[in-house]
Enzyme design. Structure first.
Site, PDB file in Angstrom:
ATOM      1  N   ARG A 299      16.678  -3.506  -0.105  1.00  0.00           N
ATOM      2  CA  ARG A 299      18.082  -3.326   0.289  1.00  0.00           C
ATOM      3  C   ARG A 299      18.798  -4.668   0.394  1.00  0.00           C
ATOM      4  NH1 ARG A 299      15.925  -0.170   5.498  1.00  0.00           N
ATOM      5  NH2 ARG A 299      14.238   0.150   4.027  1.00  0.00           N
TER       6      ARG A 299
ATOM      7  N   LYS B 151       2.149  -6.696   3.523  1.00  0.00           N
ATOM      8  CA  LYS B 151       1.588  -5.363   3.304  1.00  0.00           C
ATOM      9  C   LYS B 151       0.072  -5.426   3.450  1.00  0.00           C
ATOM     10  CE  LYS B 151       5.040  -3.572   0.028  1.00  0.00           C
ATOM     11  NZ  LYS B 151       5.560  -2.490   0.867  1.00  0.00           N
TER      12      LYS B 151
ATOM     13  N   GLU C   2      12.944  -5.485   1.823  1.00  0.00           N
ATOM     14  CA  GLU C   2      13.661  -6.514   1.052  1.00  0.00           C
ATOM     15  C   GLU C   2      14.517  -5.925  -0.057  1.00  0.00           C
ATOM     16  OE1 GLU C   2      10.735  -5.493   0.262  1.00  0.00           O
ATOM     17  OE2 GLU C   2      11.051  -5.159  -1.878  1.00  0.00           O
TER      18      GLU C   2
ATOM     19  N   LYS D 222      16.833  -2.292  -8.951  1.00  0.00           N
ATOM     20  CA  LYS D 222      16.001  -3.217  -8.170  1.00  0.00           C
ATOM     21  C   LYS D 222      14.940  -3.844  -9.072  1.00  0.00           C
ATOM     22  CE  LYS D 222      12.664  -3.354  -4.293  1.00  0.00           C
ATOM     23  NZ  LYS D 222      11.999  -2.597  -3.209  1.00  0.00           N
TER      24      LYS D 222
ATOM     25  N   ASP E  57       7.499  -2.745  -8.400  1.00  0.00           N
ATOM     26  CA  ASP E  57       8.713  -2.749  -7.587  1.00  0.00           C
ATOM     27  C   ASP E  57       9.954  -3.200  -8.373  1.00  0.00           C
ATOM     28  OD1 ASP E  57       9.734  -1.997  -5.164  1.00  0.00           O
ATOM     29  OD2 ASP E  57       9.349  -3.899  -4.150  1.00  0.00           O
TER      30      ASP E  57
ATOM     31  N   ASP F 215       9.592  -6.809   4.826  1.00  0.00           N
ATOM     32  CA  ASP F 215       9.173  -5.908   3.742  1.00  0.00           C
ATOM     33  C   ASP F 215      10.293  -4.942   3.340  1.00  0.00           C
ATOM     34  OD1 ASP F 215       7.503  -4.832   1.866  1.00  0.00           O
ATOM     35  OD2 ASP F 215       6.236  -3.720   3.285  1.00  0.00           O
TER      36      ASP F 215
ATOM     37  N   ASP G  65       6.128  -7.297  -4.769  1.00  0.00           N
ATOM     38  CA  ASP G  65       6.467  -7.130  -3.358  1.00  0.00           C
ATOM     39  C   ASP G  65       5.210  -7.165  -2.498  1.00  0.00           C
ATOM     40  OD1 ASP G  65       7.545  -6.566  -0.912  1.00  0.00           O
ATOM     41  OD2 ASP G  65       8.015  -4.463  -1.356  1.00  0.00           O
TER      42      ASP G  65
HETATM   43  N1  BES Z   1       8.898  -1.572  -2.458  1.00  0.00           N
HETATM   44  C1  BES Z   1       8.702  -1.023  -1.161  1.00  0.00           C
HETATM   45  C2  BES Z   1       8.776   0.503  -1.157  1.00  0.00           C
HETATM   46  C3  BES Z   1       7.557   1.236  -1.643  1.00  0.00           C
HETATM   47  C4  BES Z   1       6.426   1.332  -0.861  1.00  0.00           C
HETATM   48  C5  BES Z   1       7.594   1.901  -2.841  1.00  0.00           C
HETATM   49  C6  BES Z   1       5.345   2.046  -1.304  1.00  0.00           C
HETATM   50  C7  BES Z   1       6.518   2.632  -3.279  1.00  0.00           C
HETATM   51  C8  BES Z   1       5.386   2.703  -2.519  1.00  0.00           C
HETATM   52  C9  BES Z   1       9.792  -1.534  -0.220  1.00  0.00           C
HETATM   53  O1  BES Z   1      10.202  -2.819  -0.447  1.00  0.00           O
HETATM   54  C10 BES Z   1       9.195  -1.492   1.143  1.00  0.00           C
HETATM   55  O2  BES Z   1       8.270  -2.218   1.383  1.00  0.00           O
HETATM   56  N2  BES Z   1       9.743  -0.645   1.990  1.00  0.00           N
HETATM   57  C11 BES Z   1       9.233  -0.497   3.307  1.00  0.00           C
HETATM   58  C12 BES Z   1      10.415  -0.362   4.230  1.00  0.00           C
HETATM   59  C13 BES Z   1      10.051  -0.390   5.681  1.00  0.00           C
HETATM   60  C14 BES Z   1       9.557  -1.777   6.055  1.00  0.00           C
HETATM   61  C15 BES Z   1      11.245  -0.031   6.497  1.00  0.00           C
HETATM   62  C16 BES Z   1       8.370   0.758   3.328  1.00  0.00           C
HETATM   63  O3  BES Z   1       8.713   1.759   2.697  1.00  0.00           O
HETATM   64  O4  BES Z   1       7.320   0.719   3.964  1.00  0.00           O
HETATM   65 ZN    ZN Z   2      10.004  -3.520  -2.325  1.00  0.00          ZN
HETATM   66 MN    MN Z   3       8.994  -4.215   0.565  1.00  0.00          MN
END
Ligand code: BES
Ligand code: ZN
Ligand code: MN
Length: 498
Positions: free
Chosen positions: A354, A280, A352, A268, A291, A350, A273
């Site tokens: 996947r 966020k 994104e 990835k 990210d 968010d 992000d």
């Molecule tokens: N890049 C983030 C995951 C992340 C969050 C990694 C905090 C490290 C620390 C990913 O793109 C994301 O935002 N995931 C969301 C998914 C949710 C919306 C289902 C998450 O983990 O909050």
């Molecule tokens: Zn992300």
């Molecule tokens: Mn995200």
């Protein structure tokens, strides 16, 4: 650049700015410490007796002046109980040693650490681990500071002493491997630490191109137009809200025979992000520059295996984009069609990672891979589940799971298996599309992996969620370079069984 040498010889005869020798608890001396002890009128024994150094693992005592030997200084490195010494402790001691040498502005040192025996390890493994750790501990993240630490006062030269002349050949080969892996880790960390305004998708592609040029590897960088031709609707939807064009980086290491099916690594590469329209919260959002650490670890691994000349075919695929709010960005409820043909309802913009990964995973099929591993900072939920100690491991193949767990243990870059059960997959149900891109508030790391599993049914696949392991926060904020060591170890053992 640190310069290394592997040598054999008696410690009491070496001219060096600093000899580093190990002492254990209960006044046990390593062979090198014992030789120095004899040459200095039992100085080390008396320091241990007086309690000036405890022998506790990680404890350091610098002796700035010693008579009776040609070396200028001796650093006593505490290693804990002799019969409990391990690779993990060797890494801790090496870290302590490098930091101490740097604090004391010592530019050259002779390490008598490879001689320390550890159950189930040979001297090559120990040297390799020391070199990887030394690279880690001397990493500086000041490339964008105007007052960089002066190079002249940095540790520049390390000599690793092996006990027997017959260890020299093994030691030198291990040194090369250690340096290659250390270089891969360093690259992953440097890319991770760069801010989003510098490390863009285009920049990542340029870095990959530099690796390709340096090692004569084949590279292909797809722009958005090329992705449109391939119908990568999921990946492209994430990039729509960004002014930086997305890239799909494809880098090939062809070290194996032309008939050998490749291993594909998908990383990835989300260079920033913000969450998109599902924005966020602002606290700590700067860390979302990390990210792209999955992509960076894949590029670092490619650098390392190219430098090691690994006899294996490995393809790296890095989908790279930003995720930002914009008038043209993905909106909650939008439905997109992935390259696989499956439709996705984007309930949270968010989620994104996947979306960019699923198209890259479909693209991976064209290489007819034996195994595909994706590496992604995918979910905050994985940080909750496993913290910073293990990366989450999900796989549709049991023996692949075992291989990765083993490689993690060997490389001290651990992973831990998580389930991919139907019950979790059902959480992805959408009323309007083949699936939603989120699975509700429970088991977020698992439902994210279940989403990816829908795109990886045609091959053996593992997913590593590195959200908790790729970087550290707080005062130690910085990329860790994980899981480059794990991937190198996994690929190496594949190469040796190929
Ligand atoms: N890049 C983030 C995951 C992340 C969050 C990694 C905090 C490290 C620390 C990913 O793109 C994301 O935002 N995931 C969301 C998914 C949710 C919306 C289902 C998450 O983990 O909050
Ligand atoms: Zn992300
Ligand atoms: Mn995200």
């Amino acid at each position: 650049m640190m310069e290394y040498k592997v040598k054999s010889g008696s410690p009491e005869k070496q001219r060096s700015a600093c000899l580093v020798v190990a002492v254990f608890k209960d006044q046990v001396l390593s062979p090198a410490a014992s030789s120095i002890n004899d040459a200095t009128g039992r100085m080390i024994s008396s320091l241990l007796k007086r309690g000036d150094i405890s022998g506790e693992c990680g404890n350091m005592l610098m002796l700035p002046q010693v008579s009776g030997i040609p070396a200028e200084r001796v650093l006593l490195a505490g290693c804990g109980k002799a019969n409990e010494f391990s690779i993990k402790k060797l890494l801790k001691v090496t870290d302590g040693v490098i930091r101490k040498l740097q604090q004391n502005k010592i530019t050259e040192a002779s390490l008598f650490l490879p001689e320390l025996t550890i159950e189930n390890s040979d001297i090559g493994t120990r040297i390799e681990q020391i070199v990887i750790q030394a690279g880690h501990s001397s990493y500086q993240s000041d490339s964008l500071k105007t007052d960089k630490k002066e190079n002249k006062s940095r540790l520049q030269k390390i000599t690793l002493f092996v006990p027997e002349r017959s260890d020299l050949a093994t030691g030198r080969q291990a040194l090369l491997n250690g340096q290659a892996i250390a270089a891969g880790v360093k690259m992953a960390r440097q890319l991770g630490d760069l801010p989003g305004n510098i490390c863009t998708p285009t920049y990542l592609a340029e870095q990959a191109a530099e690796i390709a040029t340096a090692f004569g590897m084949k590279i292909k960088v797809l722009n958005e137009k090329a992705m449109e031709k391939l119908s990568m609707g999921a990946l492209l939807s994430v990039s729509r809200g960004s002014r930086q064009e997305a890239r799909l980086i494809v880098l090939e290491h062809r070290g194996g025979s032309s008939k050998q099916a490749p291993i594909v690594l998908v990383g990835k590469g989300l260079t920033f992000d913000a969450g998109g329209i599902s924005l966020k919260s602002s606290s700590g959002m700067d860390e979302m520059k990390y990210d792209m650490c999955g992509g960076a670890s894949v590029l670092g691994t490619m650098l390392a295996i190219a430098e090691m000349n690994l006899p294996l075919n490995v393809v790296a695929i890095v989908p790279s984009s930003e995720n930002l709010p914009d008038g043209d960005a993905n909106k909650p409820g939008d439905i997109v069609t992935s390259m696989s043909g499956q439709t996705i309802e984007i309930l949270n913009t968010d989620a994104e990672g996947r979306l960019i990964l699923c198209d890259a995973l479909t693209y991976a099929e064209r290489f007819k891979p034996t195994t595909v591993i994706d590496i992604a900072t995918l979910t905050g939920a994985c940080v909750v589940a496993l913290g910073a100690h293990a990366s989450g491991l999900f796989s549709n193949d049991e023996s692949l799971t075992e291989e990765l767990v083993d490689a993690g243990n060997t490389s001290q870059d651990r992973v831990w298996p998580m389930p991919l059960w139907d019950e979790y997959d059902h959480q992805l149900k959408s009323n309007f599309a083949d699936m939603a891109n989120i699975g509700g508030s429970k088991a977020g790391a698992v439902t994210a992996a279940c989403f990816l599993a829908r795109y990886t049914e045609n091959y053996n696949w593992a997913h590593l969620d590195i959200a908790g392991t790729a970087w550290l926060s707080g005062s130690k904020k910085g990329a860790t370079g994980r899981p480059v060591r794990l991937l190198c170890e996994f690929l190496r053992s594949r190469a040796s069984s190929a």
